[in-house]
Design a protein around this motif. Structure first.
Motif, PDB file in Angstrom:
ATOM      1  N   VAL A  13      -0.622  -4.594 -50.271  1.00  4.98           N
ATOM      2  CA  VAL A  13      -1.055  -4.818 -48.879  1.00  4.98           C
ATOM      3  C   VAL A  13      -0.024  -5.660 -48.138  1.00  4.98           C
ATOM      4  O   VAL A  13       0.109  -5.551 -46.916  1.00  4.98           O
ATOM      5  N   ASN A  14       0.747  -6.450 -48.866  1.00  2.74           N
ATOM      6  CA  ASN A  14       1.802  -7.217 -48.201  1.00  2.74           C
ATOM      7  C   ASN A  14       2.919  -6.311 -47.696  1.00  2.74           C
ATOM      8  O   ASN A  14       3.651  -6.669 -46.772  1.00  2.74           O
ATOM      9  N   MET A  15       3.065  -5.146 -48.291  1.00  4.95           N
ATOM     10  CA  MET A  15       4.013  -4.160 -47.743  1.00  4.95           C
ATOM     11  C   MET A  15       3.413  -3.482 -46.513  1.00  4.95           C
ATOM     12  O   MET A  15       4.099  -3.245 -45.523  1.00  4.95           O
ATOM     13  N   VAL A  16       2.124  -3.162 -46.603  1.00  5.37           N
ATOM     14  CA  VAL A  16       1.476  -2.330 -45.575  1.00  5.37           C
ATOM     15  C   VAL A  16       1.167  -3.121 -44.305  1.00  5.37           C
ATOM     16  O   VAL A  16       1.239  -2.593 -43.197  1.00  5.37           O
ATOM     17  N   ARG A  17       0.838  -4.406 -44.464  1.00  5.40           N
ATOM     18  CA  ARG A  17       0.480  -5.314 -43.354  1.00  5.40           C
ATOM     19  C   ARG A  17      -0.419  -4.627 -42.304  1.00  5.40           C
ATOM     20  O   ARG A  17      -0.039  -4.402 -41.156  1.00  5.40           O
ATOM     21  N   PRO A  18      -1.642  -4.323 -42.703  1.00  4.07           N
ATOM     22  CA  PRO A  18      -2.538  -3.582 -41.811  1.00  4.07           C
ATOM     23  C   PRO A  18      -3.062  -4.406 -40.640  1.00  4.07           C
ATOM     24  O   PRO A  18      -3.173  -5.631 -40.737  1.00  4.07           O
ATOM     25  N   HIS A  19      -3.404  -3.715 -39.564  1.00  2.00           N
ATOM     26  CA  HIS A  19      -4.148  -4.333 -38.464  1.00  2.00           C
ATOM     27  C   HIS A  19      -5.630  -4.357 -38.808  1.00  2.00           C
ATOM     28  O   HIS A  19      -6.352  -5.244 -38.387  1.00  2.00           O
ATOM     29  N   VAL A  20      -6.062  -3.311 -39.546  1.00  2.00           N
ATOM     30  CA  VAL A  20      -7.467  -3.202 -39.936  1.00  2.00           C
ATOM     31  C   VAL A  20      -7.532  -2.892 -41.423  1.00  2.00           C
ATOM     32  O   VAL A  20      -6.843  -1.988 -41.904  1.00  2.00           O
ATOM     33  N   ALA A  21      -8.343  -3.663 -42.149  1.00  2.00           N
ATOM     34  CA  ALA A  21      -8.579  -3.353 -43.562  1.00  2.00           C
ATOM     35  C   ALA A  21     -10.040  -2.979 -43.728  1.00  2.00           C
ATOM     36  O   ALA A  21     -10.921  -3.621 -43.149  1.00  2.00           O
ATOM     37  N   ILE A  22     -10.286  -1.915 -44.500  1.00  2.00           N
ATOM     38  CA  ILE A  22     -11.664  -1.483 -44.783  1.00  2.00           C
ATOM     39  C   ILE A  22     -11.921  -1.649 -46.277  1.00  2.00           C
ATOM     40  O   ILE A  22     -11.103  -1.218 -47.097  1.00  2.00           O
ATOM     41  N   ILE A  23     -13.026  -2.277 -46.633  1.00  2.00           N
ATOM     42  CA  ILE A  23     -13.473  -2.272 -48.037  1.00  2.00           C
ATOM     43  C   ILE A  23     -14.748  -1.433 -48.061  1.00  2.00           C
ATOM     44  O   ILE A  23     -15.794  -1.851 -47.571  1.00  2.00           O
ATOM     45  N   THR A  24     -14.644  -0.214 -48.597  1.00  2.00           N
ATOM     46  CA  THR A  24     -15.751   0.750 -48.489  1.00  2.00           C
ATOM     47  C   THR A  24     -17.002   0.244 -49.196  1.00  2.00           C
ATOM     48  O   THR A  24     -18.079   0.207 -48.625  1.00  2.00           O
ATOM     49  N   GLU A  29      -5.504 -10.443 -47.575  1.00  2.00           N
ATOM     50  CA  GLU A  29      -4.358 -11.361 -47.573  1.00  2.00           C
ATOM     51  C   GLU A  29      -3.161 -10.777 -46.841  1.00  2.00           C
ATOM     52  O   GLU A  29      -2.287 -11.510 -46.387  1.00  2.00           O
ATOM     53  N   GLY A  30      -3.119  -9.448 -46.720  1.00  2.00           N
ATOM     54  CA  GLY A  30      -1.957  -8.830 -46.092  1.00  2.00           C
ATOM     55  C   GLY A  30      -2.156  -8.481 -44.628  1.00  2.00           C
ATOM     56  O   GLY A  30      -1.264  -7.901 -43.996  1.00  2.00           O
ATOM     57  N   LEU A  31      -3.327  -8.818 -44.076  1.00  3.43           N
ATOM     58  CA  LEU A  31      -3.584  -8.474 -42.668  1.00  3.43           C
ATOM     59  C   LEU A  31      -2.585  -9.150 -41.740  1.00  3.43           C
ATOM     60  O   LEU A  31      -2.133 -10.273 -42.004  1.00  3.43           O
ATOM     61  N   VAL A  32      -2.292  -8.512 -40.619  1.00  9.06           N
ATOM     62  CA  VAL A  32      -1.478  -9.156 -39.587  1.00  9.06           C
ATOM     63  C   VAL A  32      -2.276 -10.341 -39.020  1.00  9.06           C
ATOM     64  O   VAL A  32      -3.484 -10.449 -39.248  1.00  9.06           O
ATOM     65  N   ASP A  33      -1.614 -11.202 -38.277  1.00 11.83           N
ATOM     66  CA  ASP A  33      -2.259 -12.444 -37.818  1.00 11.83           C
ATOM     67  C   ASP A  33      -3.598 -12.241 -37.112  1.00 11.83           C
ATOM     68  O   ASP A  33      -4.552 -12.943 -37.359  1.00 11.83           O
ATOM     69  N   ASP A  34      -3.640 -11.258 -36.220  1.00 15.89           N
ATOM     70  CA  ASP A  34      -4.859 -11.072 -35.441  1.00 15.89           C
ATOM     71  C   ASP A  34      -5.689  -9.921 -36.016  1.00 15.89           C
ATOM     72  O   ASP A  34      -6.333  -9.178 -35.286  1.00 15.89           O
ATOM     73  N   GLY A  35      -5.676  -9.798 -37.351  1.00 13.23           N
ATOM     74  CA  GLY A  35      -6.218  -8.612 -37.998  1.00 13.23           C
ATOM     75  C   GLY A  35      -7.737  -8.567 -38.105  1.00 13.23           C
ATOM     76  O   GLY A  35      -8.436  -9.547 -37.855  1.00 13.23           O
ATOM     77  N   HIS A  36      -8.219  -7.377 -38.490  1.00  8.33           N
ATOM     78  CA  HIS A  36      -9.656  -7.125 -38.612  1.00  8.33           C
ATOM     79  C   HIS A  36      -9.982  -6.668 -40.030  1.00  8.33           C
ATOM     80  O   HIS A  36      -9.228  -5.890 -40.610  1.00  8.33           O
ATOM     81  N   VAL A  41     -14.023 -10.403 -38.398  1.00  9.33           N
ATOM     82  CA  VAL A  41     -14.774  -9.808 -39.507  1.00  9.33           C
ATOM     83  C   VAL A  41     -15.875  -8.926 -38.928  1.00  9.33           C
ATOM     84  O   VAL A  41     -16.668  -9.376 -38.104  1.00  9.33           O
ATOM     85  N   HIS A  42     -15.896  -7.657 -39.338  1.00 13.91           N
ATOM     86  CA  HIS A  42     -16.909  -6.708 -38.866  1.00 13.91           C
ATOM     87  C   HIS A  42     -17.632  -6.146 -40.087  1.00 13.91           C
ATOM     88  O   HIS A  42     -17.104  -6.188 -41.196  1.00 13.91           O
ATOM     89  N   SER A  43     -18.815  -5.592 -39.837  1.00  7.26           N
ATOM     90  CA  SER A  43     -19.519  -4.981 -40.960  1.00  7.26           C
ATOM     91  C   SER A  43     -20.148  -3.668 -40.529  1.00  7.26           C
ATOM     92  O   SER A  43     -20.385  -3.433 -39.344  1.00  7.26           O
ATOM     93  N   PHE A  44     -20.398  -2.819 -41.529  1.00  5.69           N
ATOM     94  CA  PHE A  44     -21.102  -1.556 -41.265  1.00  5.69           C
ATOM     95  C   PHE A  44     -22.242  -1.416 -42.261  1.00  5.69           C
ATOM     96  O   PHE A  44     -22.255  -2.058 -43.306  1.00  5.69           O
ATOM     97  N   GLY A  45     -23.227  -0.597 -41.900  1.00  5.61           N
ATOM     98  CA  GLY A  45     -24.344  -0.378 -42.815  1.00  5.61           C
ATOM     99  C   GLY A  45     -25.639  -0.221 -42.046  1.00  5.61           C
ATOM    100  O   GLY A  45     -25.639  -0.145 -40.819  1.00  5.61           O
TER     101      GLY A  45
END
Ligand code: ATP
Ligand code: MG
Length: 467
Positions: free
Chosen positions: A178-189, A214-221, A246-250
């Motif tokens: 994830v440190n390579m990918v540096r996502p704006h949004v991470a999903i944990i299914t 841990e790899g999210l960009v500074d203003d990440g979700h 932090v967002h949630s679904f369900g």
């Protein structure tokens, strides 16, 4: 001709040494000499079983524009004359190139992890984001130490949305990826018992998955599953890591992307979802409540990356179940037909339950049977006996009366099923395959599932060949 990479950018990113007459650029990247296309670069990666350096000659013969090889392997390439970039270590060079791809990109990046549903959600994102821009996403389940840098290296500069599947079998595996990918949004299914043999309990699995934050960009979700029993653990991890949003679904009333109602059908489903202050009626082209759960996360992510949400929702109507993950076939038999649901891609307790629910939701013609053909779930360690026996609960709840089983662990399920369930048990998948080939009748609905390594896909293949 538009290049994926010019050779000068490749050299700058990888710190390699040129050999031979290098082309101006490459059109793609491949690590497989069999499927390489003309103009692509062949990276000679060393895997568990094969070393790409042994296939360098074939890659050139098949049209590779250049080779990326390691210094130490040069003598082994013998007299092969081809344009090459020589590096210290090919995988490390690909990681550097992947990081360069991320650095040069203005794309919105989404990373997907979880115990199940990564590929399903990733392919769903590819589908729903396509109306909003150019999408680049991982191939298949390319989610590990080579799959992630390969997918990054392949990301075209003009990508609008990059979607990355990130997997793990043990702790500390997700962090470097994830440190390579540096996502704006991470999903944990979801967090479920997968690779449980490598972990003490679900809490440990949740902590390992939390590395994706841990790899999210500074203003990440981050988008978490509110209905999952590990939600609190993950939410705490997000707070501890200082994740910005932090967002949630369900289906919980507290979920940000909320399932208001779900109506499952045989060919698809309807989901009513509350997202961003609106209630959306969403037609799903693929059936299953688990598909609807993944869809909540996908639509939520689409909103966060600024995609056209209405177009994303509309795209879900044309979603198709993935091969091995719910793909359906109606096959002629005698003067009628039967339905085959191919769930053979993989299995763990969570996806077994999802597939049993899928079987329950299918329409059953007069006189037909709902048949579950199940093989062992692997990598369950000391929990194996228990998790197999516990499948009796969802099978009974779904009123599945015909259960055909193969494999040593499935003996635990055989012993746990009540007497009014018709159980066929065989020690091996091939014996069960022989039985199945002679025992399916018109009107039946058959769902086949096991871990990849157990091989119930062979039963699917045999049925597709015969009927
Ligand atoms: P892998 O680790 O093997 O790459 P994955 O996380 O990519 O797996 P998928 O390939 O998407 O998972 O799905 C694996 C199985 O789980 C399929 O049978 C699929 O139908 C089922 N599945 C998908 N999403 C969910 C979910 N949210 N809950 C339960 N089961 C699911
Ligand atoms: Mg996958």
């Amino acid at each position: 001709m538009s290049f994926l990479w010019t050779v000068s950018d490749l050299m700058a990113a990888m710190h390699g040494r040129p050999m031979g007459n290098l082309p101006e650029g490459i059109t793609g990247i491949s690590i497989d000499s069999r499927s390489i296309a003309k103009g692509e670069a062949f990276f000679a990666i060393k895997g568990d079983r094969v070393d790409g350096h042994d296939y360098a000659g074939i890659a050139i013969a098949n049209g590779a524009a250049l080779l990326v090889v390691s210094e130490a392997k040069l003598p082994a390439l013998g007299r092969l004359t081809a344009p090459m970039i020589v590096v210290d270590d090919v995988l490390e060079a690909m990681v550097r190139l992947g990081c360069a791809a991320r650095d040069r990109s203005a794309a919105k990046i989404i990373a997907v992890t979880g115990s199940v549903g990564k590929t399903t959600t990733k392919e769903m994102l590819r589908h729903v984001l396509s109306p909003s821009g150019r999408v680049h996403a991982s191939v298949a389940s390319f989610n590990n130490h080579w799959g992630v840098p390969l997918t990054l290296s392949r990301m075209p500069e003009n990508t609008d949305f990059g979607i990355f599947e990130i997997g793990m079998n043990h702790v500390d595996e997700i962090r470097p990826l994830v440190n390579m990918v540096r996502p704006h949004v991470a999903i944990i299914t979801t967090i479920a018992a997968a690779h449980l043999g490598n972990f003490k309990d679900l809490g440990e699995i949740a902590s390992a998955k939390a590395e994706i934050m841990e790899g999210l960009v500074d203003d990440g979700h981050v988008i978490l599953n509110r209905d999952n029993e590990q939600f609190d653990t993950l939410e705490k991890a997000a707070t501890a890591l200082g994740v910005a949003h932090v967002h949630s679904f369900g289906s919980s009333a507290k979920a940000d992307f909320r399932m208001v109602e779900f109506a499952g059908g045989a060919e698809g489903a309807v989901l009513w979802a509350a997202i961003g202050g609106r209630t959306l009626e969403i037609q799903l082209g693929a059936p299953g409540r688990h598909i609807a759960e993944n869809a909540l996360a996908a639509i939520g992510a689409a909103a966060l990356v600024g995609a056209d949400v209405d177009a994303a929702v509309a795209a879900l109507a044309t979603l198709q179940p993935e091969k091995g993950r719910g793909a359906r076939y109606r096959l002629p038999i005698g003067s009628g037909s039967f339905v085959l649901i191919d769930e053979s891609y993989n299995a763990n307790p969570a996806s077994m339950r999802a597939a049993i629910a899928l079987l329950k939701d299918t329409e059953l013609p007069e006189g037909g049977r709902r048949i579950a053909i199940l093989g062992d779930m692997l990598e369950m360690g000391e929990f194996a006996g228990r998790v197999h026996a516990e499948l009796a609960v969802p099978l009974v709840e779904a009123d599945i009366r015909d259960v055909w089983l193969a494999g040593p662990e499935m003996a635990h399920l055989r012993d746990a099923l009540p007497e009014d369930v018709h159980v066929e048990y065989r020690e091996t998948v091939d014996e069960l395959k022989q039985f199945a080939l002679g025992s399916i009748a018109a009107g039946d609905v058959v769902m086949i599932k096991s871990s990849k390594g157990t091989g119930c896909g062979r039963i699917v293949a045999a049925l597709l060949e015969k009927y």
